[in-house]
Design a protein around this motif. Structure first.
Motif, mmCIF file in Angstrom:
data_model
loop_
_atom_site.group_PDB
_atom_site.id
_atom_site.type_symbol
_atom_site.label_atom_id
_atom_site.label_comp_id
_atom_site.label_asym_id
_atom_site.label_seq_id
_atom_site.Cartn_x
_atom_site.Cartn_y
_atom_site.Cartn_z
ATOM 1 N N LEU A 126 43.835 37.958 56.128
ATOM 2 C CA LEU A 126 43.986 39.157 55.289
ATOM 3 C C LEU A 126 43.812 40.435 56.107
ATOM 4 O O LEU A 126 44.536 41.414 55.903
ATOM 5 N N ALA A 127 42.836 40.426 57.000
ATOM 6 C CA ALA A 127 42.582 41.608 57.833
ATOM 7 C C ALA A 127 43.809 41.932 58.691
ATOM 8 O O ALA A 127 44.179 43.100 58.844
ATOM 9 N N GLY A 128 44.436 40.904 59.243
ATOM 10 C CA GLY A 128 45.662 41.115 60.028
ATOM 11 C C GLY A 128 46.789 41.663 59.178
ATOM 12 O O GLY A 128 47.495 42.602 59.571
ATOM 13 N N TRP A 129 46.976 41.094 57.994
ATOM 14 C CA TRP A 129 48.005 41.580 57.079
ATOM 15 C C TRP A 129 47.736 43.033 56.692
ATOM 16 O O TRP A 129 48.647 43.842 56.632
ATOM 17 N N TYR A 130 46.469 43.318 56.406
ATOM 18 C CA TYR A 130 46.111 44.666 55.981
ATOM 19 C C TYR A 130 46.461 45.692 57.053
ATOM 20 O O TYR A 130 46.985 46.760 56.759
ATOM 21 N N GLN B 298 44.996 55.203 45.575
ATOM 22 C CA GLN B 298 46.338 55.614 45.165
ATOM 23 C C GLN B 298 47.386 54.597 45.613
ATOM 24 O O GLN B 298 48.401 54.414 44.954
ATOM 25 N N MET B 299 47.121 53.954 46.742
ATOM 26 C CA MET B 299 48.049 52.959 47.288
ATOM 27 C C MET B 299 47.844 51.556 46.724
ATOM 28 O O MET B 299 48.558 50.641 47.123
ATOM 29 N N ALA B 300 46.880 51.371 45.852
ATOM 30 C CA ALA B 300 46.513 50.036 45.378
ATOM 31 C C ALA B 300 47.708 49.210 44.901
ATOM 32 O O ALA B 300 47.850 48.050 45.313
ATOM 33 N N PRO B 301 48.602 49.741 44.059
ATOM 34 C CA PRO B 301 49.740 48.923 43.625
ATOM 35 C C PRO B 301 50.624 48.462 44.794
ATOM 36 O O PRO B 301 51.091 47.328 44.816
ATOM 37 N N THR B 302 50.814 49.337 45.764
ATOM 38 C CA THR B 302 51.616 48.983 46.937
ATOM 39 C C THR B 302 50.934 47.880 47.736
ATOM 40 O O THR B 302 51.586 46.937 48.204
ATOM 41 N N LEU B 303 49.610 47.985 47.898
ATOM 42 C CA LEU B 303 48.862 46.967 48.639
ATOM 43 C C LEU B 303 48.916 45.626 47.919
ATOM 44 O O LEU B 303 49.107 44.586 48.559
ATOM 45 N N VAL B 304 48.758 45.635 46.592
ATOM 46 C CA VAL B 304 48.818 44.389 45.810
ATOM 47 C C VAL B 304 50.179 43.725 46.003
ATOM 48 O O VAL B 304 50.271 42.518 46.249
ATOM 49 N N ASP B 305 51.252 44.506 45.911
ATOM 50 C CA ASP B 305 52.597 43.958 46.095
ATOM 51 C C ASP B 305 52.780 43.375 47.493
ATOM 52 O O ASP B 305 53.342 42.292 47.661
ATOM 53 N N ALA B 306 52.313 44.092 48.497
ATOM 54 C CA ALA B 306 52.472 43.635 49.883
ATOM 55 C C ALA B 306 51.688 42.349 50.132
ATOM 56 O O ALA B 306 52.192 41.432 50.801
ATOM 57 N N PHE B 307 50.471 42.247 49.609
ATOM 58 C CA PHE B 307 49.694 41.011 49.760
ATOM 59 C C PHE B 307 50.380 39.861 49.017
ATOM 60 O O PHE B 307 50.446 38.739 49.526
ATOM 61 N N SER B 308 50.892 40.139 47.829
ATOM 62 C CA SER B 308 51.562 39.110 47.037
ATOM 63 C C SER B 308 52.817 38.607 47.738
ATOM 64 O O SER B 308 53.115 37.414 47.698
ATOM 65 N N GLN B 309 53.552 39.505 48.390
ATOM 66 C CA GLN B 309 54.760 39.105 49.114
ATOM 67 C C GLN B 309 54.436 38.190 50.285
ATOM 68 O O GLN B 309 55.278 37.413 50.710
ATOM 69 N N ARG B 310 53.230 38.265 50.778
ATOM 70 C CA ARG B 310 52.813 37.403 51.892
ATOM 71 C C ARG B 310 52.217 36.081 51.403
ATOM 72 O O ARG B 310 51.702 35.304 52.188
ATOM 73 N N GLY B 311 52.235 35.866 50.093
ATOM 74 C CA GLY B 311 51.803 34.579 49.552
ATOM 75 C C GLY B 311 50.383 34.550 49.015
ATOM 76 O O GLY B 311 49.903 33.496 48.590
ATOM 77 N N LEU B 312 49.705 35.663 49.005
ATOM 78 C CA LEU B 312 48.346 35.712 48.486
ATOM 79 C C LEU B 312 48.372 35.964 46.982
ATOM 80 O O LEU B 312 49.141 36.796 46.507
ATOM 81 N N GLY C 250 44.573 42.603 42.329
ATOM 82 C CA GLY C 250 44.085 43.966 42.427
ATOM 83 C C GLY C 250 43.431 44.251 43.759
ATOM 84 O O GLY C 250 43.215 43.348 44.572
ATOM 85 N N VAL C 251 43.137 45.528 43.949
ATOM 86 C CA VAL C 251 42.449 45.985 45.160
ATOM 87 C C VAL C 251 41.281 46.848 44.710
ATOM 88 O O VAL C 251 41.429 47.719 43.861
ATOM 89 N N GLN C 252 40.119 46.571 45.273
ATOM 90 C CA GLN C 252 38.927 47.372 44.984
ATOM 91 C C GLN C 252 38.518 48.052 46.287
ATOM 92 O O GLN C 252 38.364 47.391 47.315
#
Length: 144
Positions: free
Chosen positions: A28-32, A69-83, A87-89
């Motif tokens: 996750l850290a690498g993806w982030y 503010q970027m939370a929705p974008t981060l959720v989508d990006a993590f989901s696209q990678r199979g996670l 949500g993001v906190q």
């Protein structure tokens, strides 16, 4: 003996779950770091994953605000990678070893400046200005 340790780590009641979670957090850290803008990625890091929610620690309130503010974008990006990410906190959490304030650079007074300030201080009556000059002179003499 090493086989016993590996067996213990791989069992569900052993440390296997912790090890698997640690591996997931590293991934996750690498993806982030790939997903987040560089300036925000440097000022924040993935801290945990709890029930599908990625927990991110930011070094300041400003960084945390931008990441929220970027939370929705981060959720989508993590989901696209199979996670499985729901949500993001984002929490403000200063990194270890980070200093709260930058220490000022100490610059000693030249001998001429020191002499001039000493003469000035001696010519002044007892006052806060004279006390401040005497403190300055005392500190500058300790640095030399």
């Amino acid at each position: 003996m090493p086989d016993l340790l590996q067996t213990y780590l791989d069992t569900p009641e052993g440390a296997g779950q912790v090890l698997a979670h640690a591996r997931l957090l590293l991934r996750l850290a690498g993806w982030y770091q790939e997903i987040a803008p560089p300036h925000l990625g440097q000022a924040s890091s993935v801290a945990n994953l709890k029930s599908g929610i990625v927990v991110i620690h930011a070094t300041s309130g400003a960084v945390a605000s931008k990441l929220r503010q970027m939370a929705p974008t981060l959720v989508d990006a993590f989901s696209q990678r199979g996670l499985v990410c729901t949500g993001v906190q984002v929490k403000v959490h200063a990194r270890q070893g980070q200093t709260a304030a930058i220490q000022p650079t100490l610059k000693p007074l030249s001998s001429r400046a020191s002499q001039e300030l000493k003469h000035l201080s001696e010519s002044l009556p007892a006052s806060p200005l004279r006390a401040a000059l005497e403190t300055l002179l005392a500190r500058s003499s300790r640095q030399e």
